[in-house]
Design an enzyme around this catalytic site. Structure first.
Site, PDB file in Angstrom:
ATOM      1  CB  SER A  69       6.267   6.588   0.572  1.00 23.16           C
ATOM      2  OG  SER A  69       6.812   7.869   0.408  1.00 23.16           O
TER       3      SER A  69
ATOM      4  CB  SER B  54       4.456   9.726  -1.239  1.00 18.43           C
ATOM      5  OG  SER B  54       4.951   8.433  -1.537  1.00 18.43           O
TER       6      SER B  54
ATOM      7  CE  LYS C 235       2.797   6.375  -3.718  1.00 20.84           C
ATOM      8  NZ  LYS C 235       3.964   6.230  -2.822  1.00 20.84           N
TER       9      LYS C 235
END
Lengths: 477, 480
Positions: free
Chosen positions: B178, B154, B79
């Site tokens: 997330s 996210s 990420k």
């Protein structure tokens, strides 16, 4: 009759702690260094970096708290103080608001008006900011983060002081305590100790204090005294003119002996303090606290009392020697090495003070070691060198901490203690100066001094004057 | 054989057995990325050439037996809020569009030590603020199961990349769900570990007291192995915990006999899609059939979790994001005539609307006069929520419920309505407030073929039981 005013003063004192590394990272705290060389992702506020508390900072802060009679907050926390400024890389400063490490202390000060206590509201730990350098040539500003993250404690007093004299006495007291602890060198000029003065005036006997101002940028005790006098007068003038004092921060310009307003309370920022989530609460266990307590040194008052007991030296000398931790250490070490306390004290009181003044060196900055001082004293005691040579050797020691044994050897400064050689030289002088001999014999004592001087010159200053005298008198009889 | 469909462990084994080379694995992933990226857009930055160089280096270490771990040579996606040395790390924000960190996050360093090969940095909601990956400054990511729908957020890019076989596994971060919510939307498995288990050093902070890095993979076994690899006590992170055991794979046991599972009634009420509800309850029944004891209970305080979460997370974010000011790194506005103008313009131009909304919210709740009413109250609520979970875990080993109220919504549905978006986090955020470990495991699909994830929670530091329950459940299903 003119109104009588009272000045009410409280101090916020920032002290840079003498840790080797910064408060939240492993970077060096060393002064100087090319810009941004003592930095890492943590103290430059890089994304994803995290602070880790330097344990030594807690120990120093707690030690100062204990020495100033504070209660130690055994469960304390850090908070974030949020404000934007380019010298502040994260745009928040890690400080303490809600649970500062020390609270409710006091120190005792002594001035001409007597002894009194100045209460300490709190002591908290925080990080220093970087430094902005404005490049006039390129019309830009640059940031040096070397100081960013250097540990500070802020000592906040209650408004207990009433004069510049008391303020200086309070600062001197704090400085001595902190220097004795080894927690900081407390140099105002270099900024390792900084004091902000909160001052208000009110009529004597008034039921409440007046509106206060805060004055910053005070870099010496003299500047502090001048700024206090100036601010007191400024506020009284306002009041007498029927105007009111505005609560504001002022900046002192010592060259112009004038302060100007920086920001008023209305422009005060909202720092949006909240508990620092990247650090866990600090728990100071009873055992740790005891350990810090046990490490407390002998402070000045105790030391003075002990010197009075142990050493036969004047109270004035004791007071001067103990006014600096470093000088007291020199004294004690030299005595421990076998030197006569009286002799050590003499060297410190006379030659050391003279050279300090001459070279503009502070006591904490003295370079020579106690070991070399002890050696020098031993050389004089053994009459290996005479007193004028000793002063010359000491000066070299003062400047470069040379080893007196080696120095005397290399420079050939030893006294000539060979009686035969001395006697031969004196016999020659007597025969060369019949007039002086006659003068002496007719009772002119001055003539003996002349002959001794001639002899010293002949011996190139390396003879023991008392020995010269002894032999000379013997020959003249 | 399509290499990319393998689990991380299966590939690792083939690499160690010399049936597949590391280079082959990387090339296969890169081929898959090339085929699908134009449509899916899972990645912000691809590490194409460096990955191949790294592959050859790791291959040598495997060949000379310096690297023998299960993840040696297996390609990974990270990420984009996790710092990777010398590789662009943007947090999907314009303000960090040029930020190349000179250091790596501890979690990533731990993976590198295991011989991981970095394929690239995945898309996400800007600074992890969002539930759909639509707040990214660099475009949306599409759900591989239906490209008209969001992957969740996210960590949407990481979850979509795993689901679309564009990597073998990925790292995400979870501040309020997330990892678990996009795992549910994308039909992959993701773990949010107990707070303090994985170092946060090098994770660009959103809500410091809530953030945790965790694994996203194709099954529970992979997740357990990856979690073991990334977890460590890190002296650089003061909130890192020295755990008694990091042996998470010990939880890979197909047995839940006697395990007490609590179903919070509050998680099955109004707002929960009926198909999702059915699927979750069916999963619970499977575990019951394997010997677990099911019981419904009232968790309580669920209504307070969202306001408490958004107060705390936004407050921390408003301060954490203050450092992005155009002074030291990142985006700086072209023209500004003085300092404050530069600050304002750089931040106005550099941050997207959702980030600005949370910075303003956070600044407000911390401001003088409001601190007690909002922030302090939120902290107290957080403590009460933790207590409610502690009470529940006195009776249950596992709490089971949905990861999200619905399956993946269409683009624009959530992001256009912030309140609706915040409410969609209802089942995941309490976990972060209480610091608990949680997992989302695929448990079926709705009528439109969209994946559903079952969320399981365990008490702090009991990932082993969490993994055991998830693994046992997974064994009852055929892999999708």
């Amino acid at each position: 009759m003119a109104k009588q005013y009272e000045t009410v003063i409280g101090l916020e004192v920032h002290v840079e702690l003498a840790t080797k590394t910064k408060i939240f990272c492993g970077c060096s705290t060393a002064f100087g260094g090319a810009p941004n060389t003592h930095t890492c992702p943590v103290c430059t506020g890089m994304p994803g970096s995290l602070p880790v508390l330097n344990k030594q900072v807690v120990e120093y802060a707690a030690a100062v708290g204990l020495a100033t009679n504070c209660s130690i907050t055994q469960y304390c926390k850090f908070d974030r103080k949020n404000y934007f400024y380019p010298d502040n890389p994260q745009n928040y400063q890690i400080s303490q608001l809600y649970l500062p490490i020390c609270r409710n202390g006091y120190v005792e000060i002594e001035t001409e008006t007597g002894k009194k206590q100045v209460r300490i509201h709190e002591i908290h730990m925080e990080e220093d900011a970087g430094k902005l350098i404005h490049d006039e040539w390129d019309d830009c500003s640059l940031v040096d983060f070397n100081r960013s993250g250097v540990p500070l404690i802020e000592i906040v007093s209650e408004p207990d002081m009433r004069s510049a004299e008391e303020v200086i006495a309070y600062l001197e007291k704090l400085r001595l305590i902190i220097q004795y602890l080894g927690a900081s060198d407390c140099k105002l000029q270099e900024g390792s100790m900084r004091a902000d003065v909160n001052l208000s005036v009110c009529e004597v006997g008034a039921p409440a204090f007046g509106t206060r101002t805060e004055t910053k940028n005070l870099n010496s005790f003299k500047a502090i005294a001048r700024a206090i006098e100036n601010e007191r007068e400024r506020q009284i003038e306002l009041i007498e003119d029927g105007k009111s004092v505005i609560q504001e921060t002022r900046r002192w310009d010592d060259a112009k002996e004038y302060s100007y307003a920086m920001r008023s309370k209305e422009d005060a920022q909202d720092y949006r303090y909240f508990p620092e989530p990247d650090l866990v609460p600090i728990v100071i266990s009873d055992a740790w606290l005891l350990d810090i307590k046990n490490k407390q040194p002998e402070f000045r008052d105790e030391k003075m009392a002990r010197y009075k007991e142990e050493f036969d030296i004047p109270a004035y000398d004791i007071s001067l020697i103990t006014a600096s931790k470093h000088m007291a250490d020199l004294f004690e070490e030299a005595v421990a090495l076998g030197s006569n306390p009286k002799k050590v004290s003499n060297w410190l009181m006379v030659e050391t003070l003279r050279l300090m003044k001459d070279r503009n060196v502070e006591a904490e900055g003295l370079k020579f070691s106690a070991g070399n001082l002890a050696k020098l004293i031993a050389l004089t005691e053994a009459k290996t060198i005479n007193s004028s040579v000793a002063k010359e050797v000491f000066e070299a020691m003062f400047d470069n901490d040379i080893d007196p044994d080696l120095y005397v050897e290399e420079k050939g400064l030893k006294s000539v203690n060979d009686e035969g050689a001395l006697r031969t030289a004196l016999e020659a002088i007597i025969s060369e100066n019949p007039q002086s001999v006659a003068d002496y014999k007719s009772g002119k004592a001055k003539a003996l001094g002349f002959l001794t001087g001639q002899a010293m010159r002949a011996m190139k200053g390396k003879a023991d004057p008392s020995e010269i005298n002894r032999i000379l008198l013997e020959l003249l009889q | 054989m399509d290499i990319t469909k393998m689990t991380a462990l299966a590939l690792g084994k083939k690499i160690r057995q010399k049936e597949i080379s590391v280079r082959e694995a990387v090339l296969a992933s890169q081929e898959k990325i090339k085929e699908q990226e134009e449509s899916l857009h899972c990645y912000i930055t691809l590490n194409t050439e460096a990955a191949l160089l790294q592959a050859d280096k790791v291959q040598k270490l495997i060949d000379n037996k310096s690297l023998t771990g299960p993840l040696a040579g297996v390609p990974v996606a990270i990420k984009d809020n996790i710092c990777t040395k010398d590789i662009l790390t943007t947090c999907a924000s314009k303000i960090l569009s040029n930020f190349i960190p000179p250091y790596s996050a501890e979690a990533y360093i731990n993976l590198e030590r295991q011989g991981a090969i970095l394929l690239g940095k995945t898309n996400m909601d800007e600074f992890a603020m969002g539930s759909t990956t639509e707040t990214s400054a660099f475009g949306i990511t599409k759900n591989p199961h239906d490209t008209s729908r969001v992957p969740g957020g996210s960590s949407g890019g990481s979850c979509a990349a795993v689901a679309a076989d564009e990597c073998f596994y990925a790292l995400g971060s979870d501040t309020g769900g997330s990892i678990r919510q996009p795992s549910s939307f994308c039909g992959v498995t993701g773990i949010k570990p107990t707070y303090g288990t994985v170092s946060r050093y090098g994770l660009v902070a959103y809500g410091s007291s809530l953030d945790q890095i965790g694994p996203i993979a194709k099954d529970v076994t992979d997740c357990a192995v990856i979690l073991e690899a990334i977890s460590s006590y890190d002296p650089k992170d003061s909130t890192s915990v020295k755990r008694d055991s990091y042996d998470f794979t010990a939880g890979l046991v197909n047995d839940v006999k006697g395990l007490k599972i609590g179903l919070p009634k509050d998680y099955f009420g109004e707002g929960l899609d009926s198909q999702v509800s059915e699927s979750i309850l069916a999963a619970a029944k499977e575990l019951e059939a394997k010997g677990a004891i099911l019981e419904e209970f009232d968790l309580g305080l669920v209504d307070y979790a969202i306001p408490a979460y958004y107060t705390i997370a936004s407050a921390e974010a408003s301060s954490n994001l203050a450092r992005f000011d155009g002074v030291k790194y990142g985006y700086r506005t072209e023209d500004a005539d003085e300092l404050h103008h530069m600050y304002k313009k750089s931040r106005s131009e550099g941050f997207g609307p959702e980030v600005k909304r949370r910075i303003m919210l956070g600044s407000f709740v911390l401001s003088s006069g409001y601190y007690d009413a909002y922030y302090l109250k939120a902290l107290r609520t957080k403590a009460l929520i933790k207590q409610a979970f502690d009470k529940a875990f006195d009776r249950y080993d596992i709490i089971l419920g949905p990861a999200a109220p619905t399956t993946a919504p269409k683009f624009g549905e959530l992001v256009s309505d912030p309140i609706k978006m915040y409410l969609s986090d209802i089942y995941t955020i309490s976990t972060n407030l209480a610091g608990l470990p949680g997992i989302s495991v695929p448990c079926g699909k709705d009528h439109e073929g969209l994946p559903i994830g079952v969320q399981m929670l365990a008490k702090c530091f009991d990932e082993k039981t969490l993994i055991r329950a998830a693994y046992t459940y997974e064994q009852t299903r055929e892999r999708v």
